[in-house]
Design a protein around this motif. Structure first.
Motif, PDB file in Angstrom:
ATOM      1  N   ASP A  22       0.829  -1.206   0.000  1.00 24.04           N
ATOM      2  CA  ASP A  22       0.000   0.000   0.000  1.00 24.04           C
ATOM      3  C   ASP A  22       0.865   1.259   0.000  1.00 24.04           C
ATOM      4  O   ASP A  22       0.590   2.220  -0.728  1.00 24.04           O
ATOM      5  N   PHE A  23       1.919   1.262   0.806  1.00 22.94           N
ATOM      6  CA  PHE A  23       2.831   2.394   0.874  1.00 22.94           C
ATOM      7  C   PHE A  23       3.510   2.609  -0.477  1.00 22.94           C
ATOM      8  O   PHE A  23       3.624   3.739  -0.959  1.00 22.94           O
ATOM      9  N   HIS A  24       3.943   1.528  -1.106  1.00 26.81           N
ATOM     10  CA  HIS A  24       4.570   1.611  -2.427  1.00 26.81           C
ATOM     11  C   HIS A  24       3.608   2.249  -3.430  1.00 26.81           C
ATOM     12  O   HIS A  24       3.985   3.129  -4.200  1.00 26.81           O
ATOM     13  N   ARG A  25       2.353   1.808  -3.414  1.00 31.18           N
ATOM     14  CA  ARG A  25       1.353   2.347  -4.341  1.00 31.18           C
ATOM     15  C   ARG A  25       1.162   3.845  -4.122  1.00 31.18           C
ATOM     16  O   ARG A  25       1.165   4.633  -5.067  1.00 31.18           O
ATOM     17  N   VAL A  26       1.022   4.253  -2.874  1.00 28.94           N
ATOM     18  CA  VAL A  26       0.776   5.663  -2.567  1.00 28.94           C
ATOM     19  C   VAL A  26       1.986   6.518  -2.945  1.00 28.94           C
ATOM     20  O   VAL A  26       1.834   7.607  -3.515  1.00 28.94           O
ATOM     21  N   ILE A  27       3.177   6.062  -2.644  1.00 26.87           N
ATOM     22  CA  ILE A  27       4.386   6.861  -2.849  1.00 26.87           C
ATOM     23  C   ILE A  27       4.888   6.816  -4.295  1.00 26.87           C
ATOM     24  O   ILE A  27       5.310   7.824  -4.843  1.00 26.87           O
ATOM     25  N   ASN A  28       4.836   5.649  -4.931  1.00 26.18           N
ATOM     26  CA  ASN A  28       5.516   5.468  -6.217  1.00 26.18           C
ATOM     27  C   ASN A  28       4.636   5.490  -7.452  1.00 26.18           C
ATOM     28  O   ASN A  28       5.161   5.532  -8.560  1.00 26.18           O
ATOM     29  N   MET A  29       3.327   5.427  -7.294  1.00 26.02           N
ATOM     30  CA  MET A  29       2.479   5.396  -8.483  1.00 26.02           C
ATOM     31  C   MET A  29       2.262   6.820  -8.993  1.00 26.02           C
ATOM     32  O   MET A  29       1.758   7.670  -8.268  1.00 26.02           O
ATOM     33  N   PRO A  30       2.631   7.070 -10.249  1.00 32.31           N
ATOM     34  CA  PRO A  30       2.452   8.425 -10.794  1.00 32.31           C
ATOM     35  C   PRO A  30       0.974   8.734 -11.008  1.00 32.31           C
ATOM     36  O   PRO A  30       0.159   7.832 -11.208  1.00 32.31           O
ATOM     37  N   VAL A  31       0.651  10.016 -10.961  1.00 31.50           N
ATOM     38  CA  VAL A  31      -0.723  10.449 -11.183  1.00 31.50           C
ATOM     39  C   VAL A  31      -1.064  10.360 -12.672  1.00 31.50           C
ATOM     40  O   VAL A  31      -2.158   9.962 -13.046  1.00 31.50           O
ATOM     41  N   ALA A  32      -0.114  10.713 -13.508  1.00 26.91           N
ATOM     42  CA  ALA A  32      -0.328  10.685 -14.955  1.00 26.91           C
ATOM     43  C   ALA A  32      -0.354   9.240 -15.452  1.00 26.91           C
ATOM     44  O   ALA A  32       0.261   8.358 -14.852  1.00 26.91           O
ATOM     45  N   PRO A  33      -1.057   8.991 -16.543  1.00 27.94           N
ATOM     46  CA  PRO A  33      -1.059   7.632 -17.097  1.00 27.94           C
ATOM     47  C   PRO A  33       0.321   7.283 -17.664  1.00 27.94           C
ATOM     48  O   PRO A  33       0.800   7.936 -18.583  1.00 27.94           O
ATOM     49  N   VAL A  34       0.931   6.298 -17.070  1.00 26.56           N
ATOM     50  CA  VAL A  34       2.256   5.825 -17.482  1.00 26.56           C
ATOM     51  C   VAL A  34       2.243   4.304 -17.429  1.00 26.56           C
ATOM     52  O   VAL A  34       1.732   3.718 -16.474  1.00 26.56           O
ATOM     53  N   ALA A  35       2.798   3.678 -18.446  1.00 29.50           N
ATOM     54  CA  ALA A  35       2.848   2.217 -18.472  1.00 29.50           C
ATOM     55  C   ALA A  35       3.789   1.701 -17.391  1.00 29.50           C
ATOM     56  O   ALA A  35       4.814   2.324 -17.089  1.00 29.50           O
ATOM     57  N   ALA A  36       3.445   0.583 -16.814  1.00 24.64           N
ATOM     58  CA  ALA A  36       4.302  -0.047 -15.804  1.00 24.64           C
ATOM     59  C   ALA A  36       5.604  -0.488 -16.464  1.00 24.64           C
ATOM     60  O   ALA A  36       5.610  -0.988 -17.588  1.00 24.64           O
ATOM     61  N   SER A  37       6.693  -0.311 -15.748  1.00 27.28           N
ATOM     62  CA  SER A  37       8.001  -0.718 -16.279  1.00 27.28           C
ATOM     63  C   SER A  37       8.171  -2.221 -16.145  1.00 27.28           C
ATOM     64  O   SER A  37       7.475  -2.886 -15.379  1.00 27.28           O
ATOM     65  N   ALA A  93       5.493  -8.211 -23.018  1.00 28.70           N
ATOM     66  CA  ALA A  93       4.923  -7.260 -23.976  1.00 28.70           C
ATOM     67  C   ALA A  93       5.442  -5.842 -23.759  1.00 28.70           C
ATOM     68  O   ALA A  93       5.380  -5.015 -24.671  1.00 28.70           O
ATOM     69  N   ALA A  94       5.954  -5.569 -22.569  1.00 27.83           N
ATOM     70  CA  ALA A  94       6.430  -4.215 -22.248  1.00 27.83           C
ATOM     71  C   ALA A  94       7.696  -3.892 -23.033  1.00 27.83           C
ATOM     72  O   ALA A  94       8.552  -4.756 -23.238  1.00 27.83           O
ATOM     73  N   PRO A  95       7.823  -2.644 -23.445  1.00 23.73           N
ATOM     74  CA  PRO A  95       9.037  -2.237 -24.164  1.00 23.73           C
ATOM     75  C   PRO A  95      10.266  -2.330 -23.272  1.00 23.73           C
ATOM     76  O   PRO A  95      10.183  -2.161 -22.067  1.00 23.73           O
ATOM     77  N   HIS A  96      11.374  -2.609 -23.902  1.00 26.81           N
ATOM     78  CA  HIS A  96      12.647  -2.606 -23.182  1.00 26.81           C
ATOM     79  C   HIS A  96      13.065  -1.173 -22.947  1.00 26.81           C
ATOM     80  O   HIS A  96      12.725  -0.284 -23.726  1.00 26.81           O
ATOM     81  N   PRO A  97      13.820  -0.924 -21.883  1.00 23.93           N
ATOM     82  CA  PRO A  97      14.278   0.451 -21.620  1.00 23.93           C
ATOM     83  C   PRO A  97      15.026   1.030 -22.821  1.00 23.93           C
ATOM     84  O   PRO A  97      15.852   0.360 -23.427  1.00 23.93           O
ATOM     85  N   GLY A  98      14.665   2.246 -23.176  1.00 29.99           N
ATOM     86  CA  GLY A  98      15.327   2.913 -24.288  1.00 29.99           C
ATOM     87  C   GLY A  98      14.712   2.606 -25.640  1.00 29.99           C
ATOM     88  O   GLY A  98      15.169   3.109 -26.655  1.00 29.99           O
ATOM     89  N   GLU A 104      12.468  -8.141 -31.104  1.00 28.70           N
ATOM     90  CA  GLU A 104      11.940  -9.240 -31.927  1.00 28.70           C
ATOM     91  C   GLU A 104      11.980 -10.568 -31.183  1.00 28.70           C
ATOM     92  O   GLU A 104      11.070 -11.384 -31.306  1.00 28.70           O
ATOM     93  N   ALA A 105      13.008 -10.799 -30.393  1.00 26.61           N
ATOM     94  CA  ALA A 105      13.103 -12.062 -29.647  1.00 26.61           C
ATOM     95  C   ALA A 105      11.931 -12.203 -28.689  1.00 26.61           C
ATOM     96  O   ALA A 105      11.400 -13.293 -28.495  1.00 26.61           O
ATOM     97  N   CYS A 106      11.521 -11.095 -28.106  1.00 22.36           N
ATOM     98  CA  CYS A 106      10.397 -11.124 -27.180  1.00 22.36           C
ATOM     99  C   CYS A 106       9.117 -11.484 -27.918  1.00 22.36           C
ATOM    100  O   CYS A 106       8.332 -12.311 -27.468  1.00 22.36           O
ATOM    101  N   ARG A 107       8.901 -10.867 -29.078  1.00 21.97           N
ATOM    102  CA  ARG A 107       7.693 -11.160 -29.855  1.00 21.97           C
ATOM    103  C   ARG A 107       7.682 -12.601 -30.338  1.00 21.97           C
ATOM    104  O   ARG A 107       6.626 -13.198 -30.484  1.00 21.97           O
TER     105      ARG A 107
END
Length: 149
Positions: A22-37, A93-98, A104-107
Motif C-alpha cells: 500500500d505504501f509503495h502504491r501511494v508513494i511510487n504510483m504516478p498520477v499521470a497515465p504511465v505504463a508499468a516498467s 509485452a512491455a518495451p525494453h528500456p530505451g 523481436e526475440a520477445c515477440r
C-alpha cells in the motif's frame, strides 16, 4: 485423546507486507497515465508467486480439516496463478528500456537472457507445481465452480 498444542507462531509478517505494498502504491504510483516498467512487472510477478506459495501452504493445511474453506483457498490459488500468467505476458509485452517496442526475440517468445530470464525461471518453476496441483480445466475456467457449499 489429547492433541498436541499448537507451536508458538512467529510474528505475522503478512500485515507488514500488505502495508508495504500500500505504501509503495501511494508513494511510487504516478498520477499521470504511465505504463508499468518491466522492473515493476517483474516485482509484481514475484509478489504473486510468493502469495501463491503462501496460499498453497494454507490450502494444504486447511483442506483436510475444513472442506469449504479449502475449496475457496484452492479457487484463490487458481486466480492468483491466472494473474501471474497475465503479469508474465505483460512483462514480455512491455518495451525494453530505451526502446518504444519490444525486441523481436520477445515477440517470437525466445528467451531474453539475464536479467530478463529470472521472471521466466520463477514462472516456470511455479508452473510445474501449478500443473501438479490443478487440472487444465481448473486453470482456464472463468468461474470458480464452488457450487457445493
Amino acid at each position: 485423546m489429547p492433541t498436541e498444542p499448537m507451536p508458538e507462531l512467529a510474528a505475522d509478517f503478512v500485515p507488514f507486507a500488505t502495508a508495504a505494498l500500500d505504501f509503495h502504491r501511494v508513494i511510487n504510483m504516478p498520477v499521470a497515465p504511465v505504463a508499468a516498467s518491466r522492473t515493476e512487472l517483474d516485482s509484481l510477478h514475484g509478489h504473486l508467486v510468493a502469495l501463491y506459495g503462501l496460499l498453497d501452504a494454507h490450502t494444504a493445511r486447511t483442506a483436510p480439516v475444513a472442506t469449504a474453506e479449502g475449496d475457496h483457498l484452492r479457487a484463490c490459488r487458481v486466480r492468483l496463478w491466472q494473474a501471474a500468467e497475465h503479469l508474465h505476458a505483460a512483462y514480455h509485452a512491455a518495451p525494453h528500456p530505451g526502446t518504444e517496442r519490444p525486441r523481436e526475440a520477445c515477440r517470437a517468445r525466445l528467451p531474453e537472457g539475464a536479467p530478463d530470464l529470472t521472471v521466466c525461471q520463477r514462472h516456470l518453476a511455479t508452473a510445474a507445481r501449478v500443473r501438479r496441483d490443478h487440472t487444465p480445466a481448473d486453470l482456464r475456467d472463468p468461474f470458480t465452480g464452488l457450487t457445493r457449499h
